[in-house]
Design a protein around this motif. Structure first.
Motif, PDB file in Angstrom:
ATOM      1  N   LYS A  66      64.079 -56.080 -75.277  1.00  0.00           N
ATOM      2  CA  LYS A  66      63.345 -55.184 -75.046  1.00  0.00           C
ATOM      3  C   LYS A  66      63.637 -54.259 -73.700  1.00  0.00           C
ATOM      4  O   LYS A  66      62.846 -53.405 -73.614  1.00  0.00           O
ATOM      5  CB  LYS A  66      61.957 -55.710 -74.755  1.00  0.00           C
ATOM      6  CG  LYS A  66      61.260 -56.591 -76.038  1.00  0.00           C
ATOM      7  CD  LYS A  66      60.015 -57.133 -75.855  1.00  0.00           C
ATOM      8  CE  LYS A  66      59.404 -57.873 -76.880  1.00  0.00           C
ATOM      9  NZ  LYS A  66      59.164 -57.195 -78.071  1.00  0.00           N
TER      10      LYS A  66
ATOM     11  N   PRO B 276      64.812 -51.840 -79.731  1.00  0.00           N
ATOM     12  CA  PRO B 276      64.180 -50.484 -80.254  1.00  0.00           C
ATOM     13  C   PRO B 276      65.127 -49.163 -79.934  1.00  0.00           C
ATOM     14  O   PRO B 276      65.537 -49.092 -78.955  1.00  0.00           O
ATOM     15  CB  PRO B 276      62.909 -50.300 -79.531  1.00  0.00           C
ATOM     16  CG  PRO B 276      62.751 -51.777 -78.961  1.00  0.00           C
ATOM     17  CD  PRO B 276      64.049 -52.414 -78.838  1.00  0.00           C
TER      18      PRO B 276
ATOM     19  N   LYS C  80      62.624 -50.322 -85.033  1.00  0.00           N
ATOM     20  CA  LYS C  80      61.592 -49.257 -84.617  1.00  0.00           C
ATOM     21  C   LYS C  80      62.030 -47.832 -84.958  1.00  0.00           C
ATOM     22  O   LYS C  80      61.778 -47.149 -84.212  1.00  0.00           O
ATOM     23  CB  LYS C  80      61.053 -49.464 -83.259  1.00  0.00           C
ATOM     24  CG  LYS C  80      60.214 -50.849 -83.082  1.00  0.00           C
ATOM     25  CD  LYS C  80      59.630 -50.858 -81.591  1.00  0.00           C
ATOM     26  CE  LYS C  80      58.723 -52.242 -81.724  1.00  0.00           C
ATOM     27  NZ  LYS C  80      59.195 -53.307 -81.975  1.00  0.00           N
TER      28      LYS C  80
ATOM     29  N   GLU D 238      59.498 -45.559 -85.561  1.00  0.00           N
ATOM     30  CA  GLU D 238      58.244 -45.853 -84.684  1.00  0.00           C
ATOM     31  C   GLU D 238      57.183 -46.410 -85.213  1.00  0.00           C
ATOM     32  O   GLU D 238      56.186 -45.985 -84.843  1.00  0.00           O
ATOM     33  CB  GLU D 238      58.052 -44.282 -84.174  1.00  0.00           C
ATOM     34  CG  GLU D 238      59.023 -43.237 -83.490  1.00  0.00           C
ATOM     35  CD  GLU D 238      58.761 -41.871 -83.353  1.00  0.00           C
ATOM     36  OE1 GLU D 238      57.882 -41.523 -82.864  1.00  0.00           O
ATOM     37  OE2 GLU D 238      59.680 -41.057 -83.993  1.00  0.00           O
TER      38      GLU D 238
END
Length: 252
Positions: A163, A181, A207, A210
């Motif tokens: 992350k 992401p 992602k 999104e």
């Protein structure tokens, strides 16, 4: 789709992979719209269509509810055709998540995942970060546990679902792959991912649309897949038509 090398793992993956959280969990997820879990027939149709489109990477996790169990029949039928990924470190139970990066709980999670999936190994085994990437990598048993799992033949390659910038960079020299992401709206981890890829790690982007908020999902996937440091985009969808549109956009 033309498969790409996944870093130095020796594995090759299509540029679009399928994430399967929506197969088994619809509570406490950050999607803009509520959704019902698919029926068994819908799961089978989605997975069959994915394979037909050239998708060979299928990503799951214990934290994805019943996803691993629901993947098992497909895994049994197509084990040698697919790159199978799961995770450890996060458990979702009683409608909430908890994380544990001690050796014994991780080893138990890995064994339980293999049992649910009906296989003796996964191709990719990732730590499911809770955001404390650096601490997980340097102050817990997690990395050593993954490396030992790889030595035992329970995984062909190991990595981190990261992350943070520091977490991605911390994988270099320790692990084989990193997932993180990256999308048109938020490219903040791009430099770290580029550095990791340059160092030989496989890079999986998540992602990309999104979490359903992208105005043109297919174009959003194509944008991420076209980055030279991204080996594959893991797309979470229950809609075979949306998956086909993403594949078409990447192939264009």
């Amino acid at each position: 789709m033309v498969p790409r090398a996944l870093g130095k793992t020796g594995l090759r993956v299509a540029p679009v992979g399928l994430g399967t959280v929506k197969l088994g969990r619809n509570f406490d997820v950050k999607y803009p719209k509520e959704f019902e879990l698919p029926t068994d027939a819908e799961v089978a149709a989605l997975l069959a269509r994915a394979l037909e489109l050239g998708v060979n990477l299928f990503d799951t996790a214990p934290a994805y509810g019943s996803s691993e169990l629901r993947l098992a029949p497909f895994v049994k039928a197509h084990r040698n055709e697919i790159v199978l990924a799961t995770k450890c470190g996060e458990i979702f139970a009683k409608q909430s998540s908890k994380w544990d990066f001690r050796r014994a709980p991780l080893e138990d999670q890995i064994a339980q995942s293999l049992k649910r999936l009906g296989t003796d190994h996964v191709d990719l085994l990732l730590l499911h970060s809770d955001g404390r990437d650096e601490e997980i990598l340097t102050k817990t048993d997690a990395v050593a546990t993954l490396i030992d799992a790889k030595k035992r033949g329970q995984a062909r390659a190991v990595g981190l679902s990261a992350k943070t910038d520091a977490g991605i960079r911390g994988c270099i020299g320790l692990l084989d792959i990193v997932m993180a992401p990256f999308n048109q709206a938020d490219q903040s981890l791009g430099s770290a991912l580029e550095g990791a890829h340059r160092a030989g790690l496989g890079v999986l982007a998540i992602k990309a649309i999104e979490q359903g908020r992208a105005t043109d999902p297919a174009a959003a996937v194509a944008f991420v897949a076209s980055r030279p440091f991204v080996d594959a985009v893991v797309l979470g969808t229950l809609n075979p038509s949306h998956l086909a549109a993403a594949v078409k956009a990447v192939d264009a």
